[in-house]
Enzyme design. Structure first.
Site, mmCIF file in Angstrom:
data_model
loop_
_atom_site.group_PDB
_atom_site.id
_atom_site.type_symbol
_atom_site.label_atom_id
_atom_site.label_comp_id
_atom_site.label_asym_id
_atom_site.label_seq_id
_atom_site.Cartn_x
_atom_site.Cartn_y
_atom_site.Cartn_z
ATOM 1 N N ARG A 24 7.237 14.572 18.125
ATOM 2 C CA ARG A 24 8.629 14.992 17.932
ATOM 3 C C ARG A 24 9.041 16.158 18.834
ATOM 4 O O ARG A 24 10.202 16.469 18.987
ATOM 5 C CB ARG A 24 8.862 15.358 16.454
ATOM 6 C CG ARG A 24 8.862 14.148 15.538
ATOM 7 C CD ARG A 24 8.648 14.508 14.086
ATOM 8 N NE ARG A 24 7.246 14.687 13.750
ATOM 9 C CZ ARG A 24 6.800 15.004 12.520
ATOM 10 N NH1 ARG A 24 7.656 15.196 11.539
ATOM 11 N NH2 ARG A 24 5.511 15.139 12.298
ATOM 12 N N GLY A 100 -4.808 10.589 11.733
ATOM 13 C CA GLY A 100 -4.268 11.236 10.536
ATOM 14 C C GLY A 100 -4.985 12.537 10.207
ATOM 15 O O GLY A 100 -6.045 12.836 10.744
#
Ligand code: UD1
Ligand code: CA
Length: 491
Positions: A24, A100
């Site tokens: 992001r 993750g």
């Protein structure tokens, strides 16, 4: 395991998760290397953890999981370790594929295997974290004799964060990620901050049982909570009031907000507890490392980033940037200037528009005026370089005057060699002089304006090197009479 055993098991290690892609941010650089008030996010996180050791001597090691842009991140941290910025040893672990946050912790599992004690896990993207918040959190974990404690906070808008799911009685049941949450769960405003403390012996097993059957196909560290509850371990939350201190930076917008919030916290501390006037905290940016003594005034538009110490009763700004390791004595005034890695004495007056570079040392009551650049030079008390000068690799004595437009020619572009200039006490350098280094100007010596100095000047002497002036009588009148035809009427 009895609770007594748990308390005596007071070894502590920390794991920082910093392998994520940081998609992001839309950056070619690792997310955790983006700066917040002058220091990379990861430096701020490591510093907060490292400083726990001041209050809790049992912090043994810091482990950091790197992956995306690992070389960059590792190189930066190794540089900090070399500069002895951290007390505790730091070990690196590579997460080859970013599967993750749970998988990230698994990447450090080998090194932690069999560890008897507590593991503090911190996400590498929380730049406002402080050792005080972490210490209170760890104390809570100990006092409650928990196996797993989650640092949480409440947000008006919790979107994007993992929500803390509780039973009707208020018992923590687990964390559900935004992407996997039902509409009802999305209403929960208590969120997990990605900061945990694990009684490692109890929790380690759970890591191996993590699955990636969720919307993102990742091994979530957050799933350890539900696993621990089911396994009958003691799970608790500690909510922190000021959510800004645990905010994660995922986007450039959050990076900007982290800078803004940290700046607000720093300026509030100066205004409320430090006796420092900050006229406009919105346009003034001060890193938390900066120390300013009382009765100093910071005018609008200043940027103070680094290991900076400013004495009492100074006036800094407006529009002044100070970076690196800088010391400024009391009662000094600096107007619209840029300073880096330098040391300024008491009651100096700098600017407007001065540039004090690396290795500049000014004693007391020195005056540096507009468009003056100084580098690797020492200037003793009561001396002045008031206008349009360059002083490099120079030692200047007391009570000297360096006239407008003086240049120390310190650099030989062909040999790449820099040479030194010495200007002794009381010397006076006339305007527009060039001092070709290496050269020495003696005590109370005078250099006439416009002189190019290539030889040493003795104490008390005058050095002058000019073509003798000639005055030609009536020239101007003859020029007018000659009109446009002849520019020099005497030829
Ligand atoms: C995470 C938590 C979320 C919490 C939020 C708080 C999970 C699944 N979610 O979400 O519950 O509310 O933090 O800020 O844990 N990382 C790795 N390897 C990976 C993935 C991530 O090292 O494979 C690191 C990242 O570099 C980052 C940290 O783990 O420093 C957290 O990852 P991030 O992707 O930022 O998680 P969030 O979506 O913010
Ligand atoms: Ca995050």
């Amino acid at each position: 395991m009895t609770s007594l055993q748990k308390i005596s098991d007071n070894k502590l290690s920390a794991v920082v998760l910093a392998a994520g892609l940081g998609k992001r941010m839309q950056s070619s650089e690792a997310k955790v290397l983006h700066p917040v008030l002058g220091k990379p996010i990861i430096w701020r996180v490591l510093k907060a953890i490292d400083e726990i050791s001041k209050q809790m001597a049992n912090l043994e090691q810091i482990h950091i999981v790197v992956g995306h842009n690992a070389e960059q991140v590792e190189a930066y941290i190794k540089q900090c370790i070399e500069a002895k910025e951290f007390q505790r040893p730091i070990f690196f672990h590579k997460q080859e594929k970013q599967l993750g946050t749970g998988h990230a912790l698994m990447s450090a599992q080998k090194a932690l295997s069999g560890f008897q004690g507590n593991i503090l896990v911190v996400s590498g993207d929380c730049p406002l974290l402080t050792s005080d918040s972490l210490t209170s959190f760890l104390l809570e974990h100990k006092e409650k004799q928990s196996d797993l404690t989650i640092l949480t906070t409440k947000l008006e808008n919790p979107s994007g964060y993992g929500r803390i799911v509780r039973s009707k009685q208020g018992q923590v049941l687990g964390i559900v990620e935004e992407k996997d949450a039902s509409e009802k769960e999305k209403q929960i405003n208590e969120i997990g901050t990605s900061i945990y403390c694990f009684n490692w012996k109890a929790i380690e097993k759970g890591l191996k049982e993590l699955k990636n059957d969720n919307k993102q196909g990742e091994y979530y560290l957050t799933d350890l909570i539900a696993w621990s509850v089911k396994a009958g371990h003691k799970v608790n939350c500690l909510p922190i009031d000021d959510w800004r201190l645990v905010m994660g930076v995922n986007s450039r917008l959050e990076l900007q907000l982290a800078n803004k919030f940290l700046n607000e916290i720093v300026s509030q501390r100066f205004l409320l507890e430090g006796g420092v006037t900050i006229v406009d905290p919105v346009s003034t940016w001060i890193a938390p490392e900066v120390k300013i003594e009382p009765d100093t005034i910071i005018l609008p538009g200043c940027w103070l980033m680094g290991d900076i110490q400013i004495g009492k009763s100074c006036i800094i700004g407006p529009h002044t940037s100070i970076e690196g390791r800088v010391r400024i004595g009391m009662q000094t005034k600096i107007v619209q200037s840029h300073l880096e890695d330098c040391s300024i004495g008491r009651a100096c007056y700098i600017g407007p528009f001065a540039h004090l570079r690396m290795g500049t040392t000014l004693a007391a009551q020195v005056r540096i005026g507009n468009f003056v650049e100084i580098k690797m030079s020492t200037i003793d008390s009561l001396s002045a370089v008031s206008h349009l000068s360059y002083v490099g690799d120079t030692t200047v004595g007391k009570d000297t005057n360096i006239g407008a437009g003086t240049i120390t020619a310190n650099y030989d572009h062909i040999t790449k060699i820099k040479a030194a200039t010495v200007i002794e006490d009381g010397a006076s350098i006339g305007s527009n002089s060039v001092l070709v280094a290496p050269v020495k100007i003696g005590k109370n010596a005078v250099v006439a304006a416009g002189t190019v100095i290539t030889k040493d000047v003795d104490d008390e002497s005058l050095a002058v090197r000019r073509v003798k002036q000639e005055n030609i009588a009536g020239w101007s009148q003859r020029r007018k009479q000659a009109g446009n035809k002849n520019k020099n009427p005497d030829k």
